[in-house]
Design a protein around this motif. Structure first.
Motif: not given
Length: 571
Positions: A211-222
């Protein structure tokens, strides 16, 4: 067309009958064109007529159906022929009926016999049929045609059955998402995804939501390997993850990436170095679960990110399945966002409630000595928010150079005696960020460095006694801790936690703002107390002074001394 002259009256009767069937002419026309003892067959299996009345029923039904639709009809004359002595004739004709609304076409054949009775031509028989397309020109029976037709039907049934299986799997994922009560259940959903994909016969090693979130350095993943779920982790915006991210930004629907035997070991070595997912992969390795020797990543994109399906072998027949799961997950993530929003609102209410309790306790202070209770209340409210805190408190600068501070701390809900703490000590340095004017500072401490820190703390006046009291009470010192320092004009708040709590940083800052109000209230009380004390002293002095001026004899000195004693006692 085989043609032979027939009577015009015979053709007119035939045409009138046809117009009743196809052109909505009155049914009564059949009484004048069809013999009462008519006998014949229609194109349907049940259409067997033994009288004109039965034929009229069929004509009425057909006319009603055609009136409800748009249709086109074309006719082809095949034969017209006189029979016997010219008192009967045969008309053979083919009809093509096209129903535009249903896009359906029917081909029919009609053989009609008319007889001349009492100088009047009447239809006495017809036979309607539809040609069997299953019989080719080399057969008399439709054996080969039926076999091919059965193969087509079986293929359609198999395709439809597979589609139903896929839809059922999608529905299970969809239902599990709609049953979520917390956003963290997205990890459980990743396990459900693996199970449903594997139940469809797709051999997967791992599935994940990125999931792309507000962090430009990476994404969240499950993610899940089908045996359990990986706790939420973050993928960096580099290497293979950057490639996938860019493909999604280009608007791709499905990206296939093969990682061969030469690349796979290095790929997993890299993954094992990443926080979160790396720990899980190393744990799997320790448990003897092998990594794939080679793999194929199927990256199906949707609005908020992508779904990753890792298979051992190419699975081109499953590409459409992956795309459909991504579309379902887009709906699922909408549910996730709704939950996150509701959780954020509930969390905000919880935080505001904790801040209000600190604020209320502050405003209820009647004496400056109650500041310690406010510090203890601060600790209790931090813990009530689920933040794993070892100790919290406030430190007030003792000198203008900010080299030392007087600290009042609460550890595990027990308020400790105040002690003097140097701003720079073993394992920490709060002085530099304070001098730089920083408002918030974080410093981690563990291992030998933490042991040396507590050895140093024991050398400070009162601190060793405090630590001994904690240990005697059955509490243990942390083996890892993080200082969170919130600076304000007169000192700083200190929050010591057992583990990183980045989501609590804003909460600490908000507690800092509340404590500024707390300390302002404290200073106001101190000032008021000092003024009240000064007024009380001045009143006592005035009473002693008045008694002294009222002396008339030396023996009155005794009364002045008594007055002085009483005023000192009152103070």
């Amino acid at each position: 067309m085989v043609s032979q002259h027939i009577e015009p009256e015979a053709r007119e009767v035939y045409e009138r009958m046809i117009e009743v069937f196809f052109y909505a002419k009155p049914l009564d026309d059949l009484k004048e064109t069809v013999h009462q003892e008519f006998f014949g067959y229609g194109t349907a299996a049940h259409e067997f007529f033994e009288s004109r009345r039965e034929l009229q029923k069929m004509a009425k039904l057909q006319a009603e159906q055609l009136r409800q639709q748009k249709f086109e009809i074309s006719r082809k004359k095949v034969m017209e022929k006189l029979l016997t002595d010219g008192t009967s004739c045969l008309i053979v004709e083919e009809f093509d009926l096209y129903l535009s609304e249903s896009d359906h076409q029917m081909h029919m054949r009609l053989s009609t016999i008319l007889e001349l009775m009492n100088e009047k031509w009447l239809v006495t028989h017809f036979h309607g049929s539809t040609p069997d397309s299953n019989i080719d020109d080399t057969e008399a029976l439709p054996l080969e045609g039926l076999r091919k037709k059965n193969e087509v039907l079986e293929a359609r049934i198999k395709e439809r059955t597979r589609d139903l299986e896929i839809e059922a799997a999608l529905e299970r994922v969809r239902s599990r998402s709609m049953a979520m009560h917390k956003s963290e259940e997205l990890a459980d959903l990743s396990l459900e995804l693996v199970k449903q994909v594997q139940a469809l016969g797709v051999a997967t090693w791992f599935c994940a939501f990125n999931i792309y979130d507000d962090d430009p350095q990476g994404s969240l993943e499950w993610g899940s390997n089908g045996q359990g779920t990986f706790p939420k982790y973050r993928t960096p915006r580099e290497g293979i993850f950057l490639r996938y991210y860019k493909a999604g930004q280009r608007g791709e629907t499905l990206l296939i990436n093969e990682i061969g035997e030469d690349e796979c070991p290095a790929h997993y070595e890299y993954l094992c170095t990443l926080p979160g997912v790396g720990e899980q992969l190393l744990k799997m390795k320790e448990e003897g679960i092998p990594f794939p020797a080679s793999q194929i990543d199927h990256v199906a994109f949707f609005k908020y990110g992508y779904v990753l399906f890792i298979t051992y072998e190419p699975a081109p027949e499953s590409h459409e399945i992956f795309i459909r799961f991504a579309k379902v997950f887009e709906q699922t993530y909408t549910r996730f966002l709704d939950l996150k929003k509701a959780e954020a609102q509930a969390r905000e209410a919880q935080i505001e409630n904790a801040l209000e309790k600190v604020r209320s306790r502050t405003m209820a202070m009647q004496k400056s000595t109650e500041l310690g209770d406010a510090a203890n209340n601060l600790f209790l409210q931090v813990q009530a928010l689920g933040i794993p805190a070892w100790s919290t408190g406030y430190c007030i600068w003792e000198t203008e150079d900010m080299k030392t501070a007087s600290c009042s701390m609460s550890s595990e809900g027990e308020f400790q005696k105040s002690f003097s703490l140097p701003t720079i000590g073993e394992g920490y340095n709060f002085y530099d960020p304070a001098i730089k004017g920083e408002s918030f500072y974080v410093e981690e401490l563990g291992g030998k460095a933490l042991e040396k820190h507590y050895e140093f703390m024991r050398t400070l006046p009162k601190v060793g006694e405090i630590l001994d009291d904690l240990l005697n009470a059955g509490l243990s010192l942390p083996t890892f801790q993080i200082f969170h320092i919130v600076f304000f004009t007169h000192g700083y708040l200190m929050f010591i936690t057992y583990e990183p709590v980045p989501e609590a940083h804003d909460i600490f800052k908000r507690f800092g703002n509340v404590f500024k109000q707390t300390y302002t209230r404290f200073l106001d009380l101190k000032k008021a107390e000092a003024q009240a004390r000064e007024a009380k002293i001045e009143a006592a002095l005035e009473k002693v002074r008045s008694a002294s001026l009222a002396m008339h004899q030396s023996k009155d000195l005794h009364n002045v001394l008594v007055m002085l004693y009483n005023q000192l006692d009152a103070l």
